[in-house]
Design a protein around this motif. Structure first.
Motif, PDB file in Angstrom:
ATOM      1  N   ASN A  79     -23.670 -89.237 -45.128  1.00  0.00           N
ATOM      2  CA  ASN A  79     -24.430 -90.351 -44.573  1.00  0.00           C
ATOM      3  C   ASN A  79     -23.958 -90.603 -43.146  1.00  0.00           C
ATOM      4  O   ASN A  79     -22.801 -90.331 -42.803  1.00  0.00           O
ATOM      5  N   TYR A  80     -24.832 -91.130 -42.325  1.00  0.00           N
ATOM      6  CA  TYR A  80     -24.500 -91.262 -40.904  1.00  0.00           C
ATOM      7  C   TYR A  80     -25.261 -92.439 -40.304  1.00  0.00           C
ATOM      8  O   TYR A  80     -26.201 -92.979 -40.894  1.00  0.00           O
ATOM      9  N   LEU A  81     -24.853 -92.796 -39.094  1.00  0.00           N
ATOM     10  CA  LEU A  81     -25.624 -93.732 -38.270  1.00  0.00           C
ATOM     11  C   LEU A  81     -25.550 -93.268 -36.827  1.00  0.00           C
ATOM     12  O   LEU A  81     -24.658 -92.519 -36.443  1.00  0.00           O
ATOM     13  N   VAL A  82     -26.513 -93.735 -36.038  1.00  0.00           N
ATOM     14  CA  VAL A  82     -26.613 -93.373 -34.623  1.00  0.00           C
ATOM     15  C   VAL A  82     -26.332 -94.617 -33.787  1.00  0.00           C
ATOM     16  O   VAL A  82     -26.862 -95.704 -34.062  1.00  0.00           O
ATOM     17  N   HIS A  83     -25.494 -94.456 -32.759  1.00  0.00           N
ATOM     18  CA  HIS A  83     -25.175 -95.573 -31.871  1.00  0.00           C
ATOM     19  C   HIS A  83     -24.847 -95.029 -30.494  1.00  0.00           C
ATOM     20  O   HIS A  83     -23.956 -94.172 -30.340  1.00  0.00           O
TER      21      HIS A  83
END
Length: 220
Positions: A79-83
């Protein structure tokens, strides 16, 4: 690097571990243009940098590819997020952190589908374990929920040097061929198929009675 491992191009000066995550990665800026791989058919379309990031922001699960310490490639669903033009993931202690410490070159892939298209985005760059509390809090990775039940208290930033994407139209299933009745003309020979067809046409009609005559008596 072992010849059997992955060969990731990281670019000059990429992956500075000391760069704060609050700085926007220059590779996140949209300096690309739309390109059609086959202008005649427009079967596969290359995505712009901005389109790639928009699609990345819409998903939750990707695949992280690293060079393993044994010289073989490793792939991890995460799982990941973009910032701020960077990709952040959580990790438990183990092979991911060991691989990154030995060789930070990384690739990250995400794919999905829309109503009319299927697409894929690949990020290539460097991965580093975050160890500064300010960077960890500012990235938002503490709010990232992992689908894995194991505790993940290590945080990794993937700093892109190259991001590419492609999409293509979804193919519709081929329609089955439609059966058509044969056309008969006067004088054509009667075949078992046409005989069965005649019999089918005559179903439901009352049969015509066969005339019956009593046998003649023999004369002496």
């Amino acid at each position: 690097m072992n010849g059997t491992g992955l060969r990731f191009a990281t670019g000059a000066g990429a992956g500075d571990a000391g760069a704060p995550s609050s700085e926007i990665n220059p590779h996140a800026q949209d300096n690309s243009r739309r390109d059609i791989a086959d202008p005649g058919e427009a079967l596969v379309e290359k995505l712009t940098t901005a389109e790639c990031w928009r699609l990345l922001e819409q998903r939750e699960l990707g695949r992280l590819a690293l060079d393993g310490t044994d010289g073989m490639p490793d792939v991890f669903p995460v799982n990941y997020l973009v910032h701020n033009g960077n990709v952040f993931i959580r990790s438990a202690p183990g092979s991911k952190l060991i691989d990154i410490a030995a060789n930070p070159a990384a690739a990250f892939e995400v794919d999905g589908e829309l109503a009319a298209y299927r697409w894929s985005v690949i990020v290539r760059g460097t991965a580093h374990r975050l160890d500064v509390d300010a960077e960890i809090h500012e990235s938002g990775v503490l709010e990232l929920t992992s689908w894995s039940p194991t505790g993940k208290h290590n945080f990794i930033r993937i700093t892109p040097t190259v991001i590419t994407g492609r999409r293509f139209r979804r193919r519709l299933p081929d329609a089955p061929p439609q059966a058509t009745a044969p056309v008969r003309h006067a004088g054509d020979p009667v075949t078992p198929t046409t005989s069965r067809a005649r019999g089918a046409d005559a179903r439901g009609k009352k049969p015509v009675p066969i005339p019956h005559f009593a046998p003649e008596l023999e004369r002496d």
